[in-house]
Write an enzyme that holds these catalytic residues in place. Structure first.
Site, PDB file in Angstrom:
ATOM      1  N   ARG A  62       0.817  -1.218   0.000  1.00 23.84           N
ATOM      2  CA  ARG A  62       0.000   0.000   0.000  1.00 23.84           C
ATOM      3  C   ARG A  62       0.850   1.265   0.000  1.00 23.84           C
ATOM      4  O   ARG A  62       0.391   2.321  -0.442  1.00 23.84           O
ATOM      5  CB  ARG A  62      -0.990  -0.033   1.168  1.00 23.84           C
ATOM      6  CG  ARG A  62      -2.059  -1.108   0.984  1.00 23.84           C
ATOM      7  CD  ARG A  62      -3.066  -1.082   2.114  1.00 23.84           C
ATOM      8  NE  ARG A  62      -2.513  -1.505   3.390  1.00 23.84           N
ATOM      9  CZ  ARG A  62      -2.530  -2.755   3.841  1.00 23.84           C
ATOM     10  NH1 ARG A  62      -3.095  -3.706   3.142  1.00 23.84           N
ATOM     11  NH2 ARG A  62      -1.998  -3.053   5.012  1.00 23.84           N
TER      12      ARG A  62
ATOM     13  N   GLU B  12       4.974  -9.417  15.342  1.00 27.43           N
ATOM     14  CA  GLU B  12       4.352  -9.818  16.607  1.00 27.43           C
ATOM     15  C   GLU B  12       4.529 -11.334  16.795  1.00 27.43           C
ATOM     16  O   GLU B  12       4.888 -11.801  17.868  1.00 27.43           O
ATOM     17  CB  GLU B  12       2.875  -9.438  16.559  1.00 27.43           C
ATOM     18  CG  GLU B  12       2.224  -9.395  17.915  1.00 27.43           C
ATOM     19  CD  GLU B  12       0.750  -9.036  17.812  1.00 27.43           C
ATOM     20  OE1 GLU B  12       0.344  -8.517  16.762  1.00 27.43           O
ATOM     21  OE2 GLU B  12       0.033  -9.308  18.779  1.00 27.43           O
TER      22      GLU B  12
HETATM   23  P1  AMP Z   1       4.140  -1.875  11.730  1.00 26.30           P
HETATM   24  O1  AMP Z   1       5.392  -2.484  11.164  1.00 26.30           O
HETATM   25  O2  AMP Z   1       3.695  -2.512  13.008  1.00 26.30           O
HETATM   26  O3  AMP Z   1       4.248  -0.365  11.849  1.00 26.30           O
HETATM   27  O4  AMP Z   1       2.973  -2.223  10.724  1.00 26.30           O
HETATM   28  C1  AMP Z   1       2.797  -1.457   9.607  1.00 26.30           C
HETATM   29  C2  AMP Z   1       2.262  -2.278   8.440  1.00 26.30           C
HETATM   30  O5  AMP Z   1       1.183  -3.144   8.798  1.00 26.30           O
HETATM   31  C3  AMP Z   1       1.728  -1.314   7.415  1.00 26.30           C
HETATM   32  O6  AMP Z   1       2.217  -1.734   6.161  1.00 26.30           O
HETATM   33  C4  AMP Z   1       0.224  -1.403   7.527  1.00 26.30           C
HETATM   34  O7  AMP Z   1      -0.326  -1.443   6.231  1.00 26.30           O
HETATM   35  C5  AMP Z   1      -0.068  -2.692   8.286  1.00 26.30           C
HETATM   36  N1  AMP Z   1      -0.945  -2.513   9.461  1.00 26.30           N
HETATM   37  C6  AMP Z   1      -0.603  -2.744  10.764  1.00 26.30           C
HETATM   38  N2  AMP Z   1      -1.633  -2.529  11.597  1.00 26.30           N
HETATM   39  C7  AMP Z   1      -2.667  -2.117  10.837  1.00 26.30           C
HETATM   40  C8  AMP Z   1      -4.037  -1.702  11.117  1.00 26.30           C
HETATM   41  N3  AMP Z   1      -4.533  -1.668  12.367  1.00 26.30           N
HETATM   42  N4  AMP Z   1      -4.796  -1.320  10.066  1.00 26.30           N
HETATM   43  C9  AMP Z   1      -4.308  -1.355   8.797  1.00 26.30           C
HETATM   44  N5  AMP Z   1      -3.059  -1.727   8.476  1.00 26.30           N
HETATM   45  C10 AMP Z   1      -2.233  -2.118   9.469  1.00 26.30           C
END
Ligand code: AMP
Length: 179
Positions: free
Chosen positions: A64, A101
């Site tokens: 995205r 996670e």
């Molecule tokens: P992070 O590495 O934890 O910052 O996760 C970011 C990635 O996971 C991004 O590419 C987001 O598209 C996706 N993502 C994580 N949590 C969500 C959420 N609650 N809603 C939508 N996309 C999420």
């Protein structure tokens, strides 16, 4: 909820409870893409944020992040550098493993895309824990570039991304403070 400049971006973001698993509230940006005013608002806002910065490229996170980074690169006239999941890029790559996670993931960039000594902005749709952006910033550093900041349309600061990203400047258009 209006953004700082009065656009109702919140209305344009679909919230899907319990996706992809129970307890997660998913902020779905496909509803921004299907709304031309909202999509244009996002791209115009990104242009305003970054047009006065010297950038040598934008590192876009699969998948995205690609959607928001592409028009920004076109509008600013700078290179689009893809950060992909392992095994997708055909040329010589540099990779970075990082913790999820549950388990691990790995991202890769084409070595030839990384501007050595250059200033690179990282773009994704959403920052949750910041783990993906952290890995992309470390990958750019390993490749000899300078990760000068990160942008995401949506930020979830309650997941502590600022702690994960330390002093990396982060800009978002809208932030949610709980689920
Ligand atoms: P992070 O590495 O934890 O910052 O996760 C970011 C990635 O996971 C991004 O590419 C987001 O598209 C996706 N993502 C994580 N949590 C969500 C959420 N609650 N809603 C939508 N996309 C999420």
């Amino acid at each position: 909820m209006l953004t700082q400049d009065g656009f109702n971006l919140d209305d344009a973001i679909r919230k899907v409870p319990d996706f992809p698993k129970p307890g997660i509230l998913f902020y779905d940006i496909t509803s921004i893409l299907a709304n031309p005013d909202a999509f244009r608002y996002c791209i115009d806002s990104m242009v305003k944020l970054y047009r006065d910065q010297r950038l040598d490229g934008i590192a876009a996170i699969e998948s995205r992040g690609f959607i928001f980074a592409s028009p920004l690169c076109d509008r600013l006239g700078i290179p689009l550098l893809l950060v992909r999941k392992k095994g997708k890029l055909p040329g010589k790559t540099l990779g970075k493993r990082y913790e999820l996670e549950y388990g691990e993931a790995e991202i890769e960039m084409h070595v030839a895309d990384i501007p050595v000594g250059g200033r690179v902005l990282i773009v994704d749709d959403l920052i949750a824990t910041g783990g993906t952006i952290r890995a992309a910033a470390d990958l750019l550093t390993d490749g000899g570039a300078d990760a000068i900041g990160a942008f995401a349309v949506v930020g979830l600061p309650f997941l502590d991304y600022r702690k994960t990203l330390g002093d990396l400047p982060v800009r978002t258009l809208i932030e949610y403070f709980g689920e």
